[in-house]
Design an enzyme around this catalytic site. Structure first.
Site, short mmCIF file in Angstrom:
data_model
loop_
_atom_site.label_atom_id
_atom_site.label_comp_id
_atom_site.label_asym_id
_atom_site.label_seq_id
_atom_site.Cartn_x
_atom_site.Cartn_y
_atom_site.Cartn_z
CE LYS A 93 2.65 2.30 9.07
NZ LYS A 93 2.84 3.71 9.41
CG ASP A 142 5.81 12.28 10.75
OD1 ASP A 142 6.03 13.35 10.32
OD2 ASP A 142 6.11 11.28 10.34
N GLY A 145 7.12 5.97 7.25
CA GLY A 145 8.34 6.23 7.96
C GLY A 145 8.74 5.26 8.88
CG PHE A 146 7.29 4.38 12.14
CD1 PHE A 146 8.24 4.74 12.89
CD2 PHE A 146 6.30 5.51 11.54
CE1 PHE A 146 8.33 5.88 13.63
CE2 PHE A 146 6.22 6.35 12.24
CZ PHE A 146 7.39 6.84 13.02
N GLY A 147 8.21 1.66 8.10
CA GLY A 147 8.41 0.56 7.39
C GLY A 147 7.33 0.23 6.32
CG MET A 148 8.10 -2.10 2.99
SD MET A 148 8.15 -0.74 1.82
CE MET A 148 7.26 -1.28 0.40
CG LEU A 169 -1.88 -1.13 1.12
CD1 LEU A 169 -2.80 -0.98 2.69
CD2 LEU A 169 -2.91 -0.92 0.06
CE LYS A 208 11.03 2.48 2.31
NZ LYS A 208 11.31 3.17 3.51
#
Ligand SMILES: *[C@@H]1O[C@H](CO)[C@@H](O)[C@H](O)[C@H]1NC(C)=O
Ligand SMILES: *[C@@H]1O[C@H](CO)[C@@H](O)[C@H](O)[C@H]1NC(C)=O
Ligand SMILES: *[C@@H]1O[C@H](CO)[C@@H](O)[C@H](O)[C@H]1NC(C)=O
Ligand SMILES: *[C@@H]1O[C@H](CO)[C@@H](O)[C@H](O)[C@H]1NC(C)=O
Ligand SMILES: *[C@@H]1O[C@H](CO)[C@@H](O)[C@H](O)[C@H]1NC(C)=O
Ligand SMILES: *[C@@H]1O[C@H](CO)[C@@H](O)[C@H](O)[C@H]1NC(C)=O
Ligand SMILES: *[C@@H]1O[C@H](CO)[C@@H](O)[C@H](O)[C@H]1NC(C)=O
Ligand SMILES: *[C@@H]1O[C@H](CO)[C@@H](O)[C@H](O)[C@H]1NC(C)=O
Ligand SMILES: *[C@@H]1O[C@H](CO)[C@@H](O)[C@H](O)[C@H]1NC(C)=O
Ligand SMILES: *[C@@H]1O[C@H](CO)[C@@H](O)[C@H](O)[C@H]1NC(C)=O
Length: 877
Positions: free
Chosen positions: A604, A701, A586-589, A582, A584
């Site tokens: 996530k 964020d 900030g913390f992973g795919m 879906l 990418k």
């Protein structure tokens, strides 16, 4: 005389091909040369770098000569001619107060095939410089002048005087400093510039550092004169610096007892001349030899007796102008009694004075009117050269005060009625300080009526009728003695009743403050009740995860959340082995998944290198699992198995706000009313985080990519609470580390390293600016807030708003949203509103926008019907 000396026009026969060097400040324009073709090029004979004239003139057409019997050099091959307008002008940047050698060259060459040689006038600014008559000078001519510009811009104009079309082949400017060729008044037109040699080629650049052309003067050497020369180097270092090659030769009278005489005809007894005679001893004198002579002009002593220095220059210059009686001027060099040798002369310059009595228009006015011209892209053929003078060539739409010829004219009226103007009222107008009448009627001007118009002392009539101005008329314009006409501006506010909120201060009325205080209290009560109820009914929720350090607590909370915990194998299954990405974060795919074959989720996968232990991870997840709000993306569960960390969220089919603003990924562009609703949704979610949940949270964020949209375009804030402890790339947990996204990050965060709720407000403000303008948050030049600030000064909201909205929005709601966004993005956190205040303001925007839509039913068929939810109390599910 100019003709019989045959000066100029002579690019021919310069012997050496010299390298272009040190042409400092030279302007060498090959008129009519296309800018893309060979521009600049190095002229073969002189090494001068010629370039196209396109940048220096807005009008004219380009032609090419067809006949070239004289074998003219390249700069003459193309020309610019002016079939349109009376006056066409070159505009050159110069240094005021410096002397310039200015040379304009004209060759017809039957460029148009009509064999119709033109005759026209040449002007320097508002003053006639010369009449160019190619009907007499059929092979072409040049005008050569030493002139001190009175402003930093120099206008060289060709003025049509009859039926024929003016043209120009080349234009050359050479700065000469400010200490040579000084006159008491007036400029110097070249009459003759000679070096005294029996034969020889013309000397030009780079023999002459100033690119004056020196012609050899051979005619009288047969009888009267004898030539002497040297092969030794002659020092030419003085402020005139004639070419060394010119000084190497000299004439002496053949009859050693006679004077050396030069005569020239003078048109009228009023004609004034300046002379510059250059001497150097170039003979090897014996010890008992002396060369000394007097210089007489028209029989009067022009200078003390001089003894030329050996191989070194002496220049005798006119300090005042000279007139000549009886139609002739006579220069005589006569040897003194003690001289053993006849006089000599190496080089001589004669100039005629030309007066430029007409003062140029006031320089500030000129800069201002050109600025106005540029602002509106006015391309009137007549708007060239000096705006006010000569009077018969005054720019259309201007009227000027012309007290007398030596006083710079001022612009006193400007009439740009029906000129197709668009955009704002140009700020440069305020620099026309003597303006009395301003007519901008019947244009398409937008934006507000600027306050400066009210501060212009002389202005007595302003006609702004028939435009598209908006806003309120500033108080400064409502004064006696000022006639202001504004009819035909439907969006302009004529009374105070429609005053919009002031721009600087965030408009939070006391009522609003009270209301939000009430909301806060209501929220607190609500949550106290909720917590009480929950803590009595649900085990384990009474401890905040941050404090849960004891194993027993952990076990309790863990046990209760077990149902939300997924095995890695389940994660693999729900995502079909991570098949569909879906995005990418900030913390992973992030992957798409399905739970129980029905409920869609977003999974996530967190960075495996996270050094965080299970306990901390669990604590965070526990916290997030408890946060429920309709405008926050809810966490469905998590996975923690060895290295495999994952968070499972509800799935939002419409992607994120960023995609919808950019239109990327095939996402539709959303309209203004939906944008406002999304802004409100996100604000409600954030407010909940700030004051609705326990403990309060800071998102840290907020950005458009973190605002997700469900199938009805309801917005939900994602990724909250994550930056608190989940890191990218294995960084260790450290609350002092900078988190967030560049551009959205509170500027106060750097100095204080503290992120508070107001930092989220800042980021939210940036998001709002993006939604309003659709500009990049950070571009090469600007931060989005600076960009908006720069546009705000011009007061035109249409320039600020996202062009994709196509102007379909209520102006009031747009202004309010913009003001709100700017107050959120205030660099100083204390000036930012709270999220509750933001919500109040957004509701007002939505009311405005809804009333517009109800007035225009069916105007936007794609509009979703927004029902304003008045209960802004953060809701828990
Ligand atoms: C123009 O040039 C031609 C050919 O070089 C020459 O014969 C003629 O005398 C020149 N005319 C003038 C006025 O200099
Ligand atoms: C000439 O220019 C120099 C600096 O460029 C300046 O100091 C000087 O005053 C000027 N002299 C005159 C007469 O303008
Ligand atoms: C100068 O001196 C030279 C010899 O050195 C002599 O031939 C010449 O006649 C002298 N000229 C005069 C004017 O005395
Ligand atoms: C120079 O000679 C002339 C006559 O030839 C004379 O009148 C004049 O006074 C002389 N000047 C000087 C300075 O000796
Ligand atoms: C320009 O102003 C003068 C007075 O300064 C006035 O007499 C004249 O009629 C005005 N011309 C135009 C075209 O408005
Ligand atoms: C022009 O006006 C100024 C001041 O108004 C005055 O000093 C000057 O003498 C006038 N010049 C002429 C030529 O009338
Ligand atoms: C401005 O020019 C228009 C015609 O172009 C004229 O109708 C109008 O009266 C002028 N306005 C003023 C203030 O002179
Ligand atoms: C007005 O003129 C001054 C000085 O020439 C200049 O600094 C300023 O930028 C001008 N203002 C506008 C709005 O053009
Ligand atoms: C204003 O602009 C519109 C189109 O943008 C045009 O149709 C209209 O004629 C313009 N009005 C004036 C007064 O120039
Ligand atoms: C102002 O402009 C309008 C539209 O061009 C015109 O009808 C009106 O007469 C003008 N008023 C004045 C005082 O120039």
């Amino acid at each position: 005389m100019k003709n019989c000396f045959g000066i100029l026009l002579a690019l021919i026969a310069i012997i050496h091909i010299v390298r272009a060097q040190d042409q400092q400040g030279f302007i060498s324009l090959d008129c009519g040369l296309p800018a893309n073709e060979l521009s600049p090029y190095e002229e073969t004979f002189t090494g001068l770098r010629f370039s196209s004239d396109e940048k220096f003139i807005r009008s004219g057409k380009t032609g090419k000569i067809r006949e070239n019997p004289e074998g003219y050099a390249k700069p003459y091959e193309t020309l610019r001619y002016f079939p349109d307008g009376i006056r066409n002008c070159y505009n050159l940047n110069v240094e005021k107060g410096s002397t310039y050698l200015i040379v304009a060259r004209f060759v017809y060459g039957n460029y148009d095939g009509f064999d119709l040689k033109p005759k026209f006038d040449l002007y320097l600014g508002p003053n006639l410089w010369a009449t160019v008559d190619l009907q007499i000078l059929v092979n072409g001519t040049a005008e050569d002048i030493l002139h001190v510009p009175t402003s930093n811009s120099l206008q060289i104009c060709l003025v049509k005087t009859g039926e024929t079309t003016p043209l120009i082949s080349a234009l050359e400017l050479r700065p000469m400093g400010n200490d040579s060729y000084i006159t008491q008044s007036g400029s110097l037109i070249l009459f003759s510039r000679r070096y005294l040699s029996k034969s020889g080629s013309d000397l030009r650049y780079n023999k002459d550092v100033y690119d004056r052309i020196w012609v050899s003067y051979g005619a009288r050497f047969q009888t009267e004169w004898t030539q002497i020369s040297t092969t030794l180097e002659v020092n030419n270092a003085n402020k005139y610096a004639p070419p060394k090659d010119a000084l190497k030769n000299a004439a002496t009278p053949t009859n050693a007892g006679s004077p050396l005489t030069i005569k020239w005809p003078s048109g009228s007894p009023q004609d004034q001349y300046y002379l510059y005679a250059h001497f150097a001893e170039i003979e090897n004198l014996q010890a008992n030899d002396t060369r000394e002579f007097n210089i007489l002009l028209n029989g009067e002593v022009f200078s003390e007796p001089i003894i030329p220095k050996k191989l070194d220059i002496t220049t005798i210059q006119s300090l005042t102008s000279t007139t000549c009686q009886e139609g002739e001027c006579i220069l005589q060099l006569t040897r003194t009694n003690r001289s053993t040798l006849p006089p000599l002369l190496n080089a001589l310059e004669i100039y005629a004075v030309i007066q430029f009595p007409q003062a140029e228009t006031n320089e500030i006015d000129v800069v201002a009117i050109k600025n106005i011209q540029a602002t509106y892209g006015l391309n009137r053929i007549n708007w060239q050269g000096d705006p006010c003078v000569p009077q018969q060539l005054i720019w259309d739409g201007l009227n000027c005060s012309n007290t007398n010829i030596s006083t710079p004219p001022r612009i006193i009226s400007l009439n740009l009625s029906s000129s197709g103007l668009t955009g704002n009222i140009a700020a440069a107008i305020q620099n026309l300080t003597q303006l009395e009448k301003l007519d901008l009627s019947n244009n398409n001007l937008t934006g507000v009526v600027p306050e400066f118009l009210g501060n212009m002392k002389s202005l007595s009539v302003i006609n702004l009728s028939g435009n598209n101005l908006n806003g309120l008329i500033p108080q400064a314009l409502r004064k006696e003695g000022l006639e202001l006409l504004v009819e035909g501006n439907p969006r302009l506010c004529l009374s105070d009743s429609c005053r919009k909120p002031s721009k600087k201060k965030f408009p939070v009325a006391i009522v609003a403050a009270v209301a939000s205080a009430a909301i806060v209290i209501a929220v607190l009560i609500f949550f106290i009740v909720l917590r009480k109820r929950k803590s009595t009914t649900v085990e384990g929720l009474h401890l905040t995860p941050r404090l849960s350090t004891s194993t027993s607590t952990e076990n309790v909370t863990f046990a209760n959340k077990k149902s939300k915990r997924f095995k890695y194998s389940e994660v693999l299954k729900m995502t079909n082995n991570f098949q569909r990405v879906l995005g990418k974060g900030g913390f992973g795919m992030v992957y798409h998944g399905t739970v129980n074959g029905a409920v869609q989720v977003a999974v996530k996968v967190l960075s495996q290198s996270s050094t965080q232990g299970y306990k901390e991870f669990k604590a965070e997840v526990d916290l997030l699992l408890r946060v429920h709000h309709t405008n926050l993306v809810s966490l469905v569960g998590y996975c923690y198995e060895g290295d495999h960390l994952g968070l499972i969220y509800e799935f939002l089919p419409n992607g994120d706000l960023k995609q919808h603003l950019s239109g990327k990924g095939g996402k539709s562009i959303i309209n203004w009313s939906i944008r406002l609703q999304i802004a409100l949704d996100a604000a409600l979610g954030l407010e909940y985080l700030h004051i609705g949940c326990t403990p309060p949270m800071v998102h840290r964020d907020i950005k458009t990519a973190n605002i997700l949209l469900d199938k009805n375009f309801k917005a939900k804030v994602a990724d909250f609470g994550l930056s608190r402890s989940f890191r990218v790339g294995g960084e260790s947990y450290d609350s002092t580390l900078i988190v967030g996204t560049p551009g959205y990050l509170d500027p106060e965060y750097y100095p204080t390293s503290r992120l508070a709720a107001k930092s989220d407000v800042y980021s939210y403000g940036i998001v709002l600016l993006e939604m309003i303008t659709n500009q990049p948050v950070i571009s090469e030049k600007y931060h989005i807030a600076e960009w908006v600030r720069s546009k705000l000064n011009r007061g035109d909201i249409t320039e600020i708003m996202d062009p994709n909205l196509h102007g379909v929005y209520d102006f009031n709601s747009a202004w309010r949203a913009l003001e709100l966004a700017m107050s959120c993005a205030d660099p100083s956190s204390s000036k930012r509103p709270t999220m509750s205040q933001v919500i109040n303001a957004l509701e007002e925007c939505i009311v405005c926008e809804n009333s517009r839509m109800s007035k225009n039913p069916g105007f936007e068929s794609q509009d979703m019907n927004i029902s304003l939810d008045t209960s802004v109390v953060p809701r828990a599910r």
